[in-house]
Scaffold this motif. Structure first.
Motif, short mmCIF file in Angstrom:
data_model
loop_
_atom_site.label_atom_id
_atom_site.label_comp_id
_atom_site.label_asym_id
_atom_site.label_seq_id
_atom_site.Cartn_x
_atom_site.Cartn_y
_atom_site.Cartn_z
N THR A 145 0.86 -1.18 0.00
CA THR A 145 0.00 0.00 0.00
C THR A 145 0.89 1.23 0.00
OG1 THR A 145 -0.10 -0.07 2.42
CG2 THR A 145 -1.90 -1.14 1.20
N PHE A 146 0.43 2.31 -0.65
CA PHE A 146 1.27 3.50 -0.71
C PHE A 146 0.41 4.76 -0.83
CE2 PHE A 146 0.28 2.77 -5.09
CZ PHE A 146 0.43 3.98 -5.76
N VAL A 147 1.04 5.88 -0.53
CA VAL A 147 0.41 7.18 -0.73
C VAL A 147 1.33 8.02 -1.61
CG1 VAL A 147 -0.84 7.15 1.46
CG2 VAL A 147 1.46 8.17 1.35
N ILE A 148 0.76 9.02 -2.25
CA ILE A 148 1.52 9.93 -3.10
C ILE A 148 1.47 11.32 -2.48
CG2 ILE A 148 1.65 11.05 -5.35
CD1 ILE A 148 0.49 8.54 -6.59
N ILE A 149 2.64 11.92 -2.35
CA ILE A 149 2.71 13.31 -1.90
C ILE A 149 2.96 14.18 -3.13
CG2 ILE A 149 3.94 14.99 -0.48
CD1 ILE A 149 4.66 12.77 1.42
N GLY A 150 1.99 14.99 -3.48
CA GLY A 150 2.10 15.81 -4.68
C GLY A 150 1.21 15.23 -5.78
N GLY A 151 0.14 15.94 -6.10
CA GLY A 151 -0.81 15.42 -7.08
C GLY A 151 -0.69 16.01 -8.46
N GLY A 152 0.49 16.49 -8.81
CA GLY A 152 0.70 17.07 -10.14
C GLY A 152 0.86 16.01 -11.21
N MET A 173 -3.51 4.45 -1.55
CA MET A 173 -4.41 4.69 -0.42
C MET A 173 -4.74 6.17 -0.22
SD MET A 173 -4.90 1.62 0.50
CE MET A 173 -5.79 1.86 2.04
N GLY A 174 -4.01 7.05 -0.88
CA GLY A 174 -4.32 8.45 -0.71
C GLY A 174 -3.33 9.38 -1.39
N VAL A 175 -3.75 10.64 -1.56
CA VAL A 175 -2.91 11.67 -2.18
C VAL A 175 -2.89 12.88 -1.27
CG1 VAL A 175 -2.58 13.19 -4.17
CG2 VAL A 175 -3.50 10.88 -4.50
N PRO A 188 -9.62 10.18 -4.47
CA PRO A 188 -9.99 11.08 -3.37
C PRO A 188 -8.79 11.81 -2.79
CG PRO A 188 -11.02 8.92 -3.13
CD PRO A 188 -10.01 8.79 -4.23
N TYR A 189 -8.99 13.09 -2.50
CA TYR A 189 -7.96 13.89 -1.84
C TYR A 189 -7.93 13.50 -0.37
CZ TYR A 189 -5.89 18.07 0.30
OH TYR A 189 -5.12 18.94 1.03
N THR A 190 -6.73 13.21 0.16
CA THR A 190 -6.62 12.69 1.52
C THR A 190 -6.31 13.77 2.54
OG1 THR A 190 -5.65 10.74 0.47
CG2 THR A 190 -5.64 10.78 2.87
N GLY A 191 -5.52 14.77 2.16
CA GLY A 191 -5.21 15.83 3.12
C GLY A 191 -3.99 16.62 2.71
N GLN A 192 -3.59 17.54 3.60
CA GLN A 192 -2.40 18.34 3.34
C GLN A 192 -1.14 17.54 3.66
OE1 GLN A 192 -2.97 21.99 5.62
NE2 GLN A 192 -3.88 22.98 3.81
N ILE A 193 0.01 18.05 3.18
CA ILE A 193 1.27 17.31 3.32
C ILE A 193 1.61 17.07 4.78
CG2 ILE A 193 3.76 17.45 2.90
CD1 ILE A 193 3.12 18.93 0.29
N TYR A 199 -1.26 10.01 8.96
CA TYR A 199 -2.18 9.14 8.23
C TYR A 199 -1.51 7.80 7.91
CZ TYR A 199 -5.14 7.41 4.43
OH TYR A 199 -5.94 6.62 3.63
N VAL A 200 -0.26 7.86 7.47
CA VAL A 200 0.46 6.63 7.10
C VAL A 200 0.64 5.72 8.31
CG1 VAL A 200 2.71 5.76 6.36
CG2 VAL A 200 1.64 7.64 5.13
N ILE A 201 0.96 6.33 9.46
CA ILE A 201 1.15 5.53 10.68
C ILE A 201 -0.15 4.89 11.12
CG2 ILE A 201 1.76 5.64 13.13
CD1 ILE A 201 3.70 7.91 12.43
N SER A 202 -1.22 5.67 11.16
CA SER A 202 -2.51 5.16 11.66
C SER A 202 -3.12 4.11 10.73
CB SER A 202 -3.49 6.31 11.85
OG SER A 202 -3.72 6.99 10.62
N ASN A 203 -2.82 4.17 9.45
CA ASN A 203 -3.39 3.22 8.50
C ASN A 203 -2.39 2.15 8.06
OD1 ASN A 203 -6.26 4.29 7.54
ND2 ASN A 203 -4.94 6.08 7.84
N LYS A 204 -1.21 2.15 8.69
CA LYS A 204 -0.18 1.14 8.42
C LYS A 204 0.15 1.04 6.93
CE LYS A 204 -1.34 -1.58 12.51
NZ LYS A 204 -1.74 -2.92 13.04
N ILE A 205 0.42 2.20 6.33
CA ILE A 205 0.79 2.27 4.93
C ILE A 205 2.25 1.82 4.77
CG2 ILE A 205 0.93 3.76 2.89
CD1 ILE A 205 -1.89 3.37 3.97
N ASP A 206 2.55 1.10 3.70
CA ASP A 206 3.90 0.55 3.52
C ASP A 206 4.90 1.57 3.01
OD1 ASP A 206 3.31 -2.20 4.22
OD2 ASP A 206 2.14 -2.28 2.38
#
Length: 466
Positions: A145-152, A173-175, A188-193, A199-206
């Protein structure tokens, strides 16, 4: 992405292939000679070693054992076929030409039996491997599972890659972005940087993939520190990607990562050695078996057709833009424009014999001496006159890139019809793009294909051969 068993599976593939290869050699010997006793003879062992080394060489050239877990079935089988055909070619040449069949008691029947049996058995094995891999891929490749920082645009491309390549087993899992109104991702937009790490810690993102630009380096550095503190894998997609969308090679000088602008297979010493060895052997073959008897005939006809020397020698741009003397059969009347003006259709300077020589590309035969000397290759970008190099280097940005390679008698541009007179800058740009593509995608099999198509085009005739 973590392929837990990549090295293990690669080793299994390699080991089984070698077992099949040597088993084929043993069985072929039994079939051909109805005995097993001679297999262990000291005279025969060098052939065993040669077969094994050639398979390793062929597999390295074609990249057979690369990406064994994620390469799709069609590409896998295509790689097996390419490797097998290359293996047959090199083996036949080595055993029959270099070693000699009688020296090691290798009969033609044995060679045919062993190669055919090996081809059949390895095809069956690869089918079995692909079936096992299909059923067990989920246990061989970790789901991440992963998240992306920066939605450009970079983040969008990253998301698109993983969504269209499910075999990598990455789930977004989120942007996170400080300017959600600029998001281009259809997720879906997940939140600010600043909310990302929590968010990553609470959702155990890899993993975190950061696509922020260099101008945001302070944020990137802080995110890296926070990720390390919380045992989160942090990966940064460099801004460089945005203007160089091609496979890149990263080399480390100490702790400094250096990204090459383009892949260059011929920077590998083994590839350069293989290409040079082929150049020498192929040019010797042409010189001894074609040029030797054709030269007197062509030389007499040239002399009878017009006044002047048999050979036309011109200074052209070589590798690293170093000038060299390029040899050709003279196909034009002696003129003062030969070093600045290209040949055109129905050019009055071309002799009657020259028309035939150019149409069949026989005027290029003396360049095999250039290949033997080492300032040209059989396949590569065609060398240009010095004046044209100066002219087009000012008009086309990538023009000089083609000079990273030795010029060739034929090339990828030529088999695609990009030969002859270049009337416009656009025509030269297409030729340059083809040359750069060859530079970035070289392979031994590609060279063989280009040579074959060059001969085929010469036989059937080309529109731009004048």
């Amino acid at each position: 992405m973590i392929h837990r068993y990549t090295t293990f599976i690669k080793a299994i593939n390699l080991s089984v292939d070698y077992v099949i290869l040597n088993l084929s050699m043993v069985l072929a010997y039994i079939f051909a000679d109805n005995t097993f006793l001679f297999w262990t003879s000291n005279h025969y062992l060098p052939i065993v070693l040669v077969f094994n080394l050639i398979w390793l060489l062929a597999a390295n050239i074609t990249g057979l054992y690369e990406h064994v877990l994620i390469k799709d079935s069609i590409k896998t089988y295509r790689g097996v076929i390419k490797t097998y055909l290359l293996f047959i070619s090199i083996t036949s040449f080595t055993v029959i030409i270099l070693i000699g069949a009688k020296s090691y008691f290798i009969t033609r029947e044995y060679l045919i039996y062993s190669l055919v049996l090996f081809g059949f058995l390895i095809s069956i094995w690869k089918l079995i491997f692909l079936s096992i891999r299909k059923n067990e891929r989920s246990s061989l490749i970790d789901s991440r599972t992963f998240v992306i920082i920066g939605g450009g645009r970079i983040g969008q491309d990253l998301y698109h890659f993983f969504s269209t390549n499910p075999e990598f087993r990455y789930k977004l899992m989120g942007v996170f972005d400080d300017e959600p109104e600029k998001l281009k991702l259809k997720v879906p937009y997940t939140g600010q940087i600043k909310d990302c790490i929590r968010y990553v810690i609470s959702n155990k993102i890899d993993e975190i993939f950061c696509t922020l630009p260099i101008s945001e380096s302070s944020k990137v550095e802080q995110l890296m520190i926070e990720a390390d503190k919380n045992l989160i894998r942090f990966k940064y997609v460099p801004e460089y990607y945005d203007f160089a969308k091609r496979p890149t090679y990263v080399e480390n000088f100490g702790h400094i990562p250096v990204i090459s602008v383009r892949p260059e297979p011929l920077e590998n010493m083994m590839n350069r050695f293989l290409k040079r060895m082929f150049d020498v052997l192929f040019s010797l073959f042409v010189i001894l078996f074609i040029f030797s008897w054709l030269f007197p005939i062509v030389a007499v006809l040239i002399k009878l057709g017009s006044k002047g020397p048999v050979f036309f020698v011109q200074i052209r741009s070589g590798k690293d833009n170093k000038p060299f003397k390029c040899y050709k059969f003279r196909s034009m009347k002696v003129n003062s424009d030969s070093n600045k003006k290209q040949a055109t259709r129905n050019d009055s300077r071309v002799t009657k014999l020259g028309v035939l020589l150019r149409r069949l590309s026989l005027d290029e035969l003396p360049q095999f001496f250039n290949v033997l000397i080492g300032n040209m290759s059989v396949v590569g970008p065609r060398p240009h006159m010095i004046s044209h190099t100066k002219q087009y280097s000012q008009l086309i940005d990538k023009f000089m890139v083609r000079h990273f390679l030795k010029p060739g008698i034929t090339g990828y541009a030529q088999i695609n019809g990009l030969r002859g007179e270049t009337k416009t800058t656009e025509a030269m740009l297409q030729r340059v793009e083809a040359d750069v593509w060859y530079l970035e995608n070289w392979s031994f099999l590609l060279d063989l294909k280009i040579i074959f198509l060059t001969v085929w085009n010469a036989v059937k005739g080309e529109e731009n051969a004048f």
